[in-house]
Design a protein around this motif. Sequence first.
Motif, PDB file in Angstrom:
ATOM      1  N   VAL A   1       0.854  -1.186   0.000  1.00  0.00           N
ATOM      2  CA  VAL A   1       0.000   0.000   0.000  1.00  0.00           C
ATOM      3  C   VAL A   1       0.893   1.239   0.000  1.00  0.00           C
ATOM      4  O   VAL A   1       2.071   1.170   0.333  1.00  0.00           O
ATOM      5  CB  VAL A   1      -0.937   0.036   1.232  1.00  0.00           C
ATOM      6  N   THR A   2       0.328   2.364  -0.359  1.00  0.00           N
ATOM      7  CA  THR A   2       1.095   3.603  -0.364  1.00  0.00           C
ATOM      8  C   THR A   2       1.182   4.199   1.044  1.00  0.00           C
ATOM      9  O   THR A   2       0.351   3.887   1.913  1.00  0.00           O
ATOM     10  CB  THR A   2       0.453   4.648  -1.291  1.00  0.00           C
ATOM     11  N   PHE A   3       2.168   5.057   1.244  1.00  0.00           N
ATOM     12  CA  PHE A   3       2.267   5.792   2.508  1.00  0.00           C
ATOM     13  C   PHE A   3       1.000   6.617   2.707  1.00  0.00           C
ATOM     14  O   PHE A   3       0.482   6.744   3.826  1.00  0.00           O
ATOM     15  CB  PHE A   3       3.497   6.698   2.497  1.00  0.00           C
ATOM     16  N   ASN A   4       0.495   7.182   1.619  1.00  0.00           N
ATOM     17  CA  ASN A   4      -0.724   7.986   1.658  1.00  0.00           C
ATOM     18  C   ASN A   4      -1.889   7.189   2.251  1.00  0.00           C
ATOM     19  O   ASN A   4      -2.588   7.652   3.155  1.00  0.00           O
ATOM     20  CB  ASN A   4      -1.067   8.447   0.244  1.00  0.00           C
ATOM     21  N   SER A   5      -2.078   5.955   1.763  1.00  0.00           N
ATOM     22  CA  SER A   5      -3.163   5.104   2.275  1.00  0.00           C
ATOM     23  C   SER A   5      -2.929   4.743   3.736  1.00  0.00           C
ATOM     24  O   SER A   5      -3.875   4.689   4.531  1.00  0.00           O
ATOM     25  CB  SER A   5      -3.270   3.827   1.438  1.00  0.00           C
ATOM     26  N   GLY A   6      -1.665   4.495   4.081  1.00  0.00           N
ATOM     27  CA  GLY A   6      -1.341   4.164   5.464  1.00  0.00           C
ATOM     28  C   GLY A   6      -1.723   5.275   6.417  1.00  0.00           C
ATOM     29  O   GLY A   6      -2.318   5.033   7.476  1.00  0.00           O
ATOM     30  N   PHE A   7      -1.426   6.518   6.033  1.00  0.00           N
ATOM     31  CA  PHE A   7      -1.738   7.628   6.937  1.00  0.00           C
ATOM     32  C   PHE A   7      -3.226   7.960   6.923  1.00  0.00           C
ATOM     33  O   PHE A   7      -3.758   8.452   7.917  1.00  0.00           O
ATOM     34  CB  PHE A   7      -0.909   8.869   6.599  1.00  0.00           C
ATOM     35  N   ILE A   8      -3.896   7.693   5.807  1.00  0.00           N
ATOM     36  CA  ILE A   8      -5.358   7.851   5.791  1.00  0.00           C
ATOM     37  C   ILE A   8      -5.961   6.918   6.836  1.00  0.00           C
ATOM     38  O   ILE A   8      -6.902   7.273   7.552  1.00  0.00           O
ATOM     39  CB  ILE A   8      -5.934   7.543   4.396  1.00  0.00           C
ATOM     40  N   GLY A   9      -5.401   5.700   6.936  1.00  0.00           N
ATOM     41  CA  GLY A   9      -5.857   4.755   7.954  1.00  0.00           C
ATOM     42  C   GLY A   9      -5.651   5.289   9.357  1.00  0.00           C
ATOM     43  O   GLY A   9      -6.531   5.178  10.217  1.00  0.00           O
ATOM     44  N   VAL A  10      -4.502   5.891   9.598  1.00  0.00           N
ATOM     45  CA  VAL A  10      -4.215   6.508  10.905  1.00  0.00           C
ATOM     46  C   VAL A  10      -5.257   7.575  11.216  1.00  0.00           C
ATOM     47  O   VAL A  10      -5.813   7.630  12.323  1.00  0.00           O
ATOM     48  CB  VAL A  10      -2.795   7.131  10.902  1.00  0.00           C
ATOM     49  N   MET A  11      -5.517   8.427  10.245  1.00  0.00           N
ATOM     50  CA  MET A  11      -6.447   9.536  10.422  1.00  0.00           C
ATOM     51  C   MET A  11      -7.868   9.040  10.691  1.00  0.00           C
ATOM     52  O   MET A  11      -8.564   9.547  11.580  1.00  0.00           O
ATOM     53  CB  MET A  11      -6.416  10.400   9.162  1.00  0.00           C
ATOM     54  N   ARG A  12      -8.301   8.033   9.952  1.00  0.00           N
ATOM     55  CA  ARG A  12      -9.660   7.524  10.098  1.00  0.00           C
ATOM     56  C   ARG A  12      -9.872   6.831  11.440  1.00  0.00           C
ATOM     57  O   ARG A  12     -10.915   7.012  12.087  1.00  0.00           O
ATOM     58  CB  ARG A  12      -9.980   6.559   8.948  1.00  0.00           C
ATOM     59  N   VAL A  13      -8.890   6.051  11.876  1.00  0.00           N
ATOM     60  CA  VAL A  13      -9.011   5.374  13.174  1.00  0.00           C
ATOM     61  C   VAL A  13      -9.051   6.405  14.300  1.00  0.00           C
ATOM     62  O   VAL A  13      -9.842   6.289  15.242  1.00  0.00           O
ATOM     63  CB  VAL A  13      -7.846   4.382  13.379  1.00  0.00           C
ATOM     64  N   ALA A  14      -8.202   7.430  14.222  1.00  0.00           N
ATOM     65  CA  ALA A  14      -8.176   8.473  15.250  1.00  0.00           C
ATOM     66  C   ALA A  14      -9.509   9.209  15.314  1.00  0.00           C
ATOM     67  O   ALA A  14     -10.038   9.482  16.402  1.00  0.00           O
ATOM     68  CB  ALA A  14      -7.037   9.460  14.968  1.00  0.00           C
ATOM     69  N   LEU A  15     -10.085   9.526  14.142  1.00  0.00           N
ATOM     70  CA  LEU A  15     -11.376  10.220  14.098  1.00  0.00           C
ATOM     71  C   LEU A  15     -12.478   9.343  14.670  1.00  0.00           C
ATOM     72  O   LEU A  15     -13.329   9.803  15.438  1.00  0.00           O
ATOM     73  CB  LEU A  15     -11.697  10.599  12.647  1.00  0.00           C
ATOM     74  N   MET A  16     -12.450   8.059  14.315  1.00  0.00           N
ATOM     75  CA  MET A  16     -13.454   7.123  14.808  1.00  0.00           C
ATOM     76  C   MET A  16     -13.406   7.045  16.334  1.00  0.00           C
ATOM     77  O   MET A  16     -14.440   7.066  17.010  1.00  0.00           O
ATOM     78  CB  MET A  16     -13.231   5.736  14.212  1.00  0.00           C
ATOM     79  N   GLU A  17     -12.214   6.954  16.889  1.00  0.00           N
ATOM     80  CA  GLU A  17     -12.075   6.838  18.337  1.00  0.00           C
ATOM     81  C   GLU A  17     -12.522   8.117  19.043  1.00  0.00           C
ATOM     82  O   GLU A  17     -13.062   8.070  20.148  1.00  0.00           O
ATOM     83  CB  GLU A  17     -10.635   6.497  18.695  1.00  0.00           C
ATOM     84  N   LEU A  18     -12.319   9.254  18.401  1.00  0.00           N
ATOM     85  CA  LEU A  18     -12.751  10.528  18.987  1.00  0.00           C
ATOM     86  C   LEU A  18     -14.274  10.573  19.117  1.00  0.00           C
ATOM     87  O   LEU A  18     -14.806  10.932  20.173  1.00  0.00           O
ATOM     88  CB  LEU A  18     -12.260  11.691  18.121  1.00  0.00           C
ATOM     89  N   VAL A  19     -14.989  10.198  18.051  1.00  0.00           N
ATOM     90  CA  VAL A  19     -16.457  10.247  18.112  1.00  0.00           C
ATOM     91  C   VAL A  19     -17.007   9.105  18.955  1.00  0.00           C
ATOM     92  O   VAL A  19     -18.069   9.242  19.576  1.00  0.00           O
ATOM     93  CB  VAL A  19     -17.075  10.227  16.695  1.00  0.00           C
ATOM     94  N   ARG A  20     -16.300   8.001  19.002  1.00  0.00           N
ATOM     95  CA  ARG A  20     -16.737   6.878  19.845  1.00  0.00           C
ATOM     96  C   ARG A  20     -16.672   7.277  21.319  1.00  0.00           C
ATOM     97  O   ARG A  20     -17.572   6.974  22.099  1.00  0.00           O
ATOM     98  CB  ARG A  20     -15.868   5.646  19.574  1.00  0.00           C
ATOM     99  N   GLU A  21     -15.603   7.980  21.661  1.00  0.00           N
ATOM    100  CA  GLU A  21     -15.456   8.465  23.043  1.00  0.00           C
ATOM    101  C   GLU A  21     -16.543   9.472  23.378  1.00  0.00           C
ATOM    102  O   GLU A  21     -16.979   9.590  24.532  1.00  0.00           O
ATOM    103  CB  GLU A  21     -14.075   9.104  23.222  1.00  0.00           C
ATOM    104  N   ALA A  22     -17.009  10.209  22.347  1.00  0.00           N
ATOM    105  CA  ALA A  22     -18.048  11.222  22.558  1.00  0.00           C
ATOM    106  C   ALA A  22     -19.448  10.620  22.670  1.00  0.00           C
ATOM    107  O   ALA A  22     -20.416  11.344  22.905  1.00  0.00           O
ATOM    108  CB  ALA A  22     -18.011  12.241  21.423  1.00  0.00           C
TER     109      ALA A  22
END
Length: 306
Positions: free
Chosen positions: A107-128
């Motif tokens: 996979v590309t570095f771009n896709s890897g960091f998109i994964g980082v960003m999406r998981v972080a966002l998901m956890e933020l709203v899950r905590e909310a």
Amino acid sequence: MVISQIFKTLDSLLDSALVDDSQIGEFRDRSKVRAAEAKIKASLENDKNRLKELLEERHKILTRVPLIIEAIREPKGPPPEINISKPEILDHKLLQVFRAKCKAHKVTFNSGFIGVMRVALMELVREAGIVRNSYNISTLHPINTRRYMSNVTSMVWAFHGMPMTLEMATPWDARNNFWKHVVDIDTKFREHIKKMGPVEDYVLDTMLKPMLQSVEKNTIYDMVFTNTWSPTIITIGNGKHVQMSHFHFYTSLKDLEYKLTCGIFGFKTWVQSQLIYSSEYITKENVVKLSERMTTEFNDTVKTMD
């Protein structure tokens, strides 16, 4: 390229040397993309069933409510301001390991960091308080339409950017199955670009515009992600005489369908990520949480055995 040339020119002047004024690249207009738009539109109009299905899908995207608004609500208070977060420096050694893991999973570095960003966002709203089995996250990504040009032998100048929507589900346990999720992201990302999906989306949006004129323009996308860093690009800031001391990522968010942007770029010998946000969309406190979660997810992903 522009910034690099500025550094070279200034260093040459300070060295009392001749400035290299040789031709760099060529200008191209958007005729290639416009021709593709016309071809795609004609193809869609000849397939009414597919057109109807695609228009319904785009309509859902263009009228959706982002997770942050759903979970945290829009902040109330003074007139909105565009703010920028403190840059997060990505550890160089960890960055190399992360790149190696991306390569190992094809996979590309771009896709890897998109994964980082999406998981972080998901956890933020899950905590909310938004607890689900999966989270539909819609992100916007500027892509380079030079890839659709032919007979390119040098750098192509002029504006050739186009936004691409990436809408897909992120499972609640994506953190525990991170690379599987990234492979899914990478596959969908590549396939959409390969079949000229961003151009098709633009055509569909143009068709939908008359239908959406009566709809209030709201925030649609959860985030925008733009990555200008690549290990093949020489990082800027280390001229012979001219040294850059600060580098910040700026963009306007006024009257746009997104209010949160993440940018990654190289500066001197390091790589940094930074968030730009509108105070009408998310508070500073939650931006700090999101930024810290992204860094934690990046570091943990690197240190976790696959």
